[in-house]
Scaffold this motif. Structure first.
Motif, PDB file in Angstrom:
ATOM      1  N   PRO A  97      22.454  -7.431  -9.460  1.00 31.79           N
ATOM      2  CA  PRO A  97      21.937  -6.116  -9.069  1.00 31.79           C
ATOM      3  C   PRO A  97      21.368  -6.212  -7.655  1.00 31.79           C
ATOM      4  O   PRO A  97      20.934  -7.278  -7.219  1.00 31.79           O
ATOM      5  CB  PRO A  97      20.837  -5.841 -10.098  1.00 31.79           C
ATOM      6  CG  PRO A  97      21.164  -6.720 -11.268  1.00 31.79           C
ATOM      7  CD  PRO A  97      21.811  -7.944 -10.681  1.00 31.79           C
ATOM      8  N   SER A  98      21.352  -5.112  -6.940  1.00 22.94           N
ATOM      9  CA  SER A  98      20.891  -5.146  -5.546  1.00 22.94           C
ATOM     10  C   SER A  98      19.387  -5.299  -5.429  1.00 22.94           C
ATOM     11  O   SER A  98      18.888  -5.747  -4.396  1.00 22.94           O
ATOM     12  CB  SER A  98      21.339  -3.884  -4.809  1.00 22.94           C
ATOM     13  OG  SER A  98      20.771  -2.727  -5.404  1.00 22.94           O
ATOM     14  N   VAL A  99      18.644  -4.942  -6.482  1.00 31.31           N
ATOM     15  CA  VAL A  99      17.184  -5.083  -6.468  1.00 31.31           C
ATOM     16  C   VAL A  99      16.711  -5.644  -7.802  1.00 31.31           C
ATOM     17  O   VAL A  99      17.419  -5.597  -8.810  1.00 31.31           O
ATOM     18  CB  VAL A  99      16.465  -3.739  -6.192  1.00 31.31           C
ATOM     19  CG1 VAL A  99      16.713  -3.264  -4.775  1.00 31.31           C
ATOM     20  CG2 VAL A  99      16.881  -2.667  -7.203  1.00 31.31           C
ATOM     21  N   ALA A 100      15.484  -6.179  -7.790  1.00 33.74           N
ATOM     22  CA  ALA A 100      14.851  -6.703  -8.994  1.00 33.74           C
ATOM     23  C   ALA A 100      13.390  -6.260  -9.022  1.00 33.74           C
ATOM     24  O   ALA A 100      12.873  -5.705  -8.045  1.00 33.74           O
ATOM     25  CB  ALA A 100      14.945  -8.235  -9.020  1.00 33.74           C
ATOM     26  N   LYS A 101      12.739  -6.516 -10.152  1.00 36.49           N
ATOM     27  CA  LYS A 101      11.309  -6.186 -10.305  1.00 36.49           C
ATOM     28  C   LYS A 101      11.042  -4.714  -9.958  1.00 36.49           C
ATOM     29  O   LYS A 101      10.183  -4.391  -9.137  1.00 36.49           O
ATOM     30  CB  LYS A 101      10.445  -7.098  -9.436  1.00 36.49           C
ATOM     31  CG  LYS A 101      10.419  -8.561  -9.863  1.00 36.49           C
ATOM     32  CD  LYS A 101       9.659  -8.743 -11.160  1.00 36.49           C
ATOM     33  CE  LYS A 101       9.572 -10.221 -11.525  1.00 36.49           C
ATOM     34  NZ  LYS A 101       8.886 -10.445 -12.816  1.00 36.49           N
ATOM     35  N   ASP A 102      11.809  -3.824 -10.626  1.00 35.53           N
ATOM     36  CA  ASP A 102      11.621  -2.385 -10.436  1.00 35.53           C
ATOM     37  C   ASP A 102      11.736  -1.969  -8.973  1.00 35.53           C
ATOM     38  O   ASP A 102      11.014  -1.079  -8.503  1.00 35.53           O
ATOM     39  CB  ASP A 102      10.266  -1.935 -11.001  1.00 35.53           C
ATOM     40  CG  ASP A 102      10.151  -2.183 -12.502  1.00 35.53           C
ATOM     41  OD1 ASP A 102      11.150  -1.955 -13.212  1.00 35.53           O
ATOM     42  OD2 ASP A 102       9.072  -2.617 -12.948  1.00 35.53           O
ATOM     43  N   HIS A 137      10.053 -12.827   1.613  1.00 35.37           N
ATOM     44  CA  HIS A 137       9.541 -13.563   0.453  1.00 35.37           C
ATOM     45  C   HIS A 137       8.030 -13.752   0.562  1.00 35.37           C
ATOM     46  O   HIS A 137       7.300 -13.622  -0.435  1.00 35.37           O
ATOM     47  CB  HIS A 137      10.246 -14.922   0.354  1.00 35.37           C
ATOM     48  CG  HIS A 137      11.732 -14.824   0.208  1.00 35.37           C
ATOM     49  ND1 HIS A 137      12.577 -14.704   1.294  1.00 35.37           N
ATOM     50  CD2 HIS A 137      12.527 -14.804  -0.900  1.00 35.37           C
ATOM     51  CE1 HIS A 137      13.830 -14.634   0.864  1.00 35.37           C
ATOM     52  NE2 HIS A 137      13.838 -14.700  -0.460  1.00 35.37           N
ATOM     53  N   GLU A 138       7.555 -14.073   1.755  1.00 37.97           N
ATOM     54  CA  GLU A 138       6.111 -14.210   1.948  1.00 37.97           C
ATOM     55  C   GLU A 138       5.394 -12.898   1.640  1.00 37.97           C
ATOM     56  O   GLU A 138       4.321 -12.886   1.015  1.00 37.97           O
ATOM     57  CB  GLU A 138       5.810 -14.655   3.385  1.00 37.97           C
ATOM     58  CG  GLU A 138       6.193 -16.089   3.686  1.00 37.97           C
ATOM     59  CD  GLU A 138       5.798 -16.486   5.093  1.00 37.97           C
ATOM     60  OE1 GLU A 138       5.611 -15.583   5.946  1.00 37.97           O
ATOM     61  OE2 GLU A 138       5.676 -17.696   5.343  1.00 37.97           O
ATOM     62  N   ARG A 139       5.962 -11.785   2.075  1.00 39.07           N
ATOM     63  CA  ARG A 139       5.353 -10.485   1.832  1.00 39.07           C
ATOM     64  C   ARG A 139       5.272 -10.189   0.334  1.00 39.07           C
ATOM     65  O   ARG A 139       4.266  -9.660  -0.152  1.00 39.07           O
ATOM     66  CB  ARG A 139       6.142  -9.393   2.557  1.00 39.07           C
ATOM     67  CG  ARG A 139       5.505  -8.018   2.491  1.00 39.07           C
ATOM     68  CD  ARG A 139       6.001  -7.126   3.608  1.00 39.07           C
ATOM     69  NE  ARG A 139       7.459  -6.978   3.635  1.00 39.07           N
ATOM     70  CZ  ARG A 139       8.220  -7.329   4.662  1.00 39.07           C
ATOM     71  NH1 ARG A 139       7.695  -7.888   5.750  1.00 39.07           N
ATOM     72  NH2 ARG A 139       9.530  -7.145   4.613  1.00 39.07           N
ATOM     73  N   PHE A 140       6.325 -10.554  -0.413  1.00 39.94           N
ATOM     74  CA  PHE A 140       6.291 -10.326  -1.855  1.00 39.94           C
ATOM     75  C   PHE A 140       5.181 -11.163  -2.507  1.00 39.94           C
ATOM     76  O   PHE A 140       4.446 -10.665  -3.369  1.00 39.94           O
ATOM     77  CB  PHE A 140       7.634 -10.665  -2.505  1.00 39.94           C
ATOM     78  CG  PHE A 140       7.603 -10.566  -4.013  1.00 39.94           C
ATOM     79  CD1 PHE A 140       7.700  -9.330  -4.617  1.00 39.94           C
ATOM     80  CD2 PHE A 140       7.438 -11.692  -4.796  1.00 39.94           C
ATOM     81  CE1 PHE A 140       7.648  -9.216  -6.006  1.00 39.94           C
ATOM     82  CE2 PHE A 140       7.385 -11.599  -6.175  1.00 39.94           C
ATOM     83  CZ  PHE A 140       7.498 -10.354  -6.785  1.00 39.94           C
ATOM     84  N   LEU A 141       5.082 -12.440  -2.110  1.00 38.23           N
ATOM     85  CA  LEU A 141       4.051 -13.300  -2.701  1.00 38.23           C
ATOM     86  C   LEU A 141       2.649 -12.800  -2.364  1.00 38.23           C
ATOM     87  O   LEU A 141       1.717 -12.956  -3.167  1.00 38.23           O
ATOM     88  CB  LEU A 141       4.240 -14.736  -2.205  1.00 38.23           C
ATOM     89  CG  LEU A 141       5.520 -15.455  -2.705  1.00 38.23           C
ATOM     90  CD1 LEU A 141       5.669 -16.794  -2.017  1.00 38.23           C
ATOM     91  CD2 LEU A 141       5.493 -15.631  -4.216  1.00 38.23           C
ATOM     92  N   GLU A 142       2.490 -12.187  -1.217  1.00 38.66           N
ATOM     93  CA  GLU A 142       1.158 -11.712  -0.800  1.00 38.66           C
ATOM     94  C   GLU A 142       0.830 -10.319  -1.329  1.00 38.66           C
ATOM     95  O   GLU A 142      -0.325 -10.026  -1.669  1.00 38.66           O
ATOM     96  CB  GLU A 142       1.077 -11.704   0.730  1.00 38.66           C
ATOM     97  CG  GLU A 142       1.100 -13.096   1.349  1.00 38.66           C
ATOM     98  CD  GLU A 142       1.240 -13.056   2.869  1.00 38.66           C
ATOM     99  OE1 GLU A 142       1.337 -11.926   3.417  1.00 38.66           O
ATOM    100  OE2 GLU A 142       1.274 -14.132   3.480  1.00 38.66           O
ATOM    101  N   THR A 143       1.843  -9.441  -1.424  1.00 40.74           N
ATOM    102  CA  THR A 143       1.573  -8.054  -1.747  1.00 40.74           C
ATOM    103  C   THR A 143       2.241  -7.547  -3.023  1.00 40.74           C
ATOM    104  O   THR A 143       1.940  -6.440  -3.478  1.00 40.74           O
ATOM    105  CB  THR A 143       2.030  -7.143  -0.594  1.00 40.74           C
ATOM    106  OG1 THR A 143       3.457  -7.157  -0.518  1.00 40.74           O
ATOM    107  CG2 THR A 143       1.425  -7.609   0.738  1.00 40.74           C
ATOM    108  N   GLY A 144       3.201  -8.328  -3.579  1.00 46.39           N
ATOM    109  CA  GLY A 144       3.901  -7.887  -4.779  1.00 46.39           C
ATOM    110  C   GLY A 144       5.123  -7.049  -4.523  1.00 46.39           C
ATOM    111  O   GLY A 144       5.724  -6.510  -5.440  1.00 46.39           O
ATOM    112  N   THR A 145       5.514  -6.905  -3.237  1.00 43.80           N
ATOM    113  CA  THR A 145       6.725  -6.170  -2.900  1.00 43.80           C
ATOM    114  C   THR A 145       7.312  -6.708  -1.607  1.00 43.80           C
ATOM    115  O   THR A 145       6.591  -7.226  -0.755  1.00 43.80           O
ATOM    116  CB  THR A 145       6.444  -4.662  -2.747  1.00 43.80           C
ATOM    117  OG1 THR A 145       7.679  -3.979  -2.423  1.00 43.80           O
ATOM    118  CG2 THR A 145       5.416  -4.395  -1.679  1.00 43.80           C
ATOM    119  N   MET A 146       8.641  -6.562  -1.484  1.00 43.31           N
ATOM    120  CA  MET A 146       9.300  -6.932  -0.233  1.00 43.31           C
ATOM    121  C   MET A 146       9.315  -5.776   0.777  1.00 43.31           C
ATOM    122  O   MET A 146       9.697  -5.955   1.925  1.00 43.31           O
ATOM    123  CB  MET A 146      10.741  -7.389  -0.487  1.00 43.31           C
ATOM    124  CG  MET A 146      10.871  -8.791  -1.033  1.00 43.31           C
ATOM    125  SD  MET A 146      12.611  -9.285  -1.147  1.00 43.31           S
ATOM    126  CE  MET A 146      12.447 -11.012  -1.604  1.00 43.31           C
TER     127      MET A 146
END
Length: 504
Positions: free
Chosen positions: A405-410, A493-502
């Motif tokens: 799928p093109s996206v994950a985690k909603d 990836h860093e942004r997702f780990l810090e904020t919960g979203t890319m």
């Protein structure tokens, strides 16, 4: 049918014992080869007894761990129980159990992630160490001591050959009428004595129906009367169905262009809901006389065989839903003539994948804009399951699809990124990437051409402008073969780990 009826080799009768007694014969610290491939044909009782022994030893203040080698993943009553009991020192080559995965990612279990075609040969070469015990599920023992394989073959042939000692779990639950479905090839050899595998057709039998074991190695025989987990894989959803539609349309186009023969080439479908969606698409598609040459036979391939759309399927394991397994048992005589179960050193052999012209379809976690593929790691560090056989097929297949799928985690994660956080398959092994958004045919394209096609065809609209902006700015400075902005390449990836979203 009683155990004595299944074990017709009388010299093994005195070795019949409980799982607890057999587990006591496994030395602490041993490398233990276990049967099992994707939830099929794994030992049912020995792992539970080993887990109980580990808990008892730990309670008494004594260490007890083993290193487990399998064909691929097993089931909660093996990997889950042994991991929960802190009984694993090391695990290879593939797993999918959440408890085992969590302990691997916590640094409590060493995990060796391997191409499935490499495992048997590296064990034979002595690269992995000495195997003290093999624990192998079989359906029965012939009067001459040969073994009737179970619902998976995996690495069982090799484990039986290289292990110092062998424990047999004889499972009386699967139908004995599976006898004759297997094709065990004994022609492999260690270099420089290796010779070509004489197989030119996916439905060709090149071995024998039985496994061999040196009777003097067998130290225990344990009776089991349990089915495999038979949970099956996720059913196709709207996203996976759209991915499958892109693939089916592409295959029809390739056939129209003369790049695929009218009767198609053998299909490797991977596992999961996308694979089942592709198989469902083939069921209603324009292709006939299909052949399967894959690792795991799932429900969708059974449907193709039953309707006559597929004439033969070769695999190393059968992993079905409960309803599909009931159909398999009811019609075992029909399926025995159409299914061949082989060792994974044959089902995944690069020489055969290339020679037979396999059409390979495998899932991924993420792809970057140049076509590098991450199949195994979440955010660069956390193991998911393992590379499995995807590399065996991707590098050597006639056509190779990577799907996601093109996206994950909603929608918080884009599965198309500027740079993969971990690379299992380089851009050189990637021909075609497919998401529900579209299909990117990368054959014959340079890196910059690939990037634009992947962004245009595969990225989700929510992330497409961000990817385009990154690519455009990367092309403004630095070397232009594979343009990157190194300070930003992994910032998503860093942004997702810090904020919960890319999302920026």
């Amino acid at each position: 049918m009683s155990l004595i009826d299944r074990v017709r080799y009388s010299d093994f009768h005195p070795l019949i014992m409980s799982a607890e007694a057999a587990a006591a014969l496994v030395p602490a610290g041993a490398n233990v080869g276990m049967s099992g491939f994707t939830g099929a044909g794994y030992p049912k009782l020995l792992p539970q007894a080993l887990a109980a022994r580990a808990r008892a030893e730990h309670a008494a203040g004594r260490p007890f761990k083993i290193s487990a080698w399998t064909g691929a993943s097993t089931a909660p009553e093996m990997d889950g129980l042994l991991a929960a009991a802190d009984a694993y020192e090391k695990r290879l080559p593939f797993q999918s159990d959440p408890i085992c995965r969590n302990k691997i990612n916590a640094g409590e279990i060493h995990f060796i992630d391997m191409h499935l075609s490499h495992v048997a040969q590296q064990a034979w070469f002595g690269f992995l160490g000495e195997m003290k015990v093999a624990v192998i599920e079989v359906l029965g023992v012939l009067p001459d001591g040969r073994l009737i394989p179970s619902t998976s073959v995996g690495n069982n042939k090799t484990w039986l050959e290289i292990a110092d000692k062998v424990i047999l779990e004889v499972n009386t639950r699967p139908p004995l009428a599976m006898e004759g479905m297997h094709d065990i090839y004994y022609g492999t050899a260690i270099p420089p004595r290796r010779t070509p595998i004489h197989m030119t057709h996916a439905a060709e039998r090149i071995g024998e129906p039985y496994l061999r074991v040196d009777p003097s190695k067998v130290i225990a025989v344990v009776e089991t009367d349990q089915n495999d987990r038979n949970s099956g894989f996720a059913l196709p959803d709207a996203v996976s169905t759209q991915i499958a539609t892109h693939i089916i349309d592409f295959l029809a186009h390739e056939m129209k262009q003369g790049r695929l023969p009218k009767d198609m080439l053998p299909i490797q479908s991977g596992v999961g809901n996308v694979a089942n969606a592709v198989l469902a698409g083939l069921l209603n598609g324009p292709f006939d006389n299909l052949l399967g040459f894959t690792e795991v036979l799932q429900d969708g391939m059974l449907d193709l065989l039953r309707t006559g759309k597929m004439r033969q399927a070769s695999a190393t394991a059968i992993s079905l839903s409960n309803s599909a397994y009931e159909d398999f048992e009811r019609n075992i005589d029909f399926y025995r003539e159409r299914i061949i179960l082989r060792p994974q050193e044959i089902s995944n052999h690069p020489e055969l994948v290339r020679r037979l012209g396999i059409i390979a379809m495998n899932s991924m976690i993420e792809a970057d804009i140049y076509g590098n593929i991450n199949s195994t790691h979440i955010m660069g560090s956390g193991m998911m399951n393992g590379i499995g056989g995807s590399g065996d097929f991707a590098r050597n297949g006639y056509l190779s699809f990577f799907v996601t799928p093109s996206v994950a985690k909603d929608g918080k994660i884009s599965c198309i990124v500027p740079m993969c956080s971990h690379v299992d398959h380089t851009e050189h092994d990637t021909q075609i990437i497919v998401t529900e958004q579209g299909l990117a045919d990368l054959r014959g394209l340079s890196p910059r051409e690939r990037a634009q096609v992947i962004i245009d065809k595969c990225a989700h609209p929510d992330f497409r402008p961000l990817l385009q902006d990154y690519f455009d700015r990367a092309r403004q400075k630095g070397a232009q073969h594979t343009p990157h902005i190194l300070g930003e390449a992994l910032s998503w990836h860093e942004r997702f780990l810090e904020t919960g979203t890319m999302h920026g």
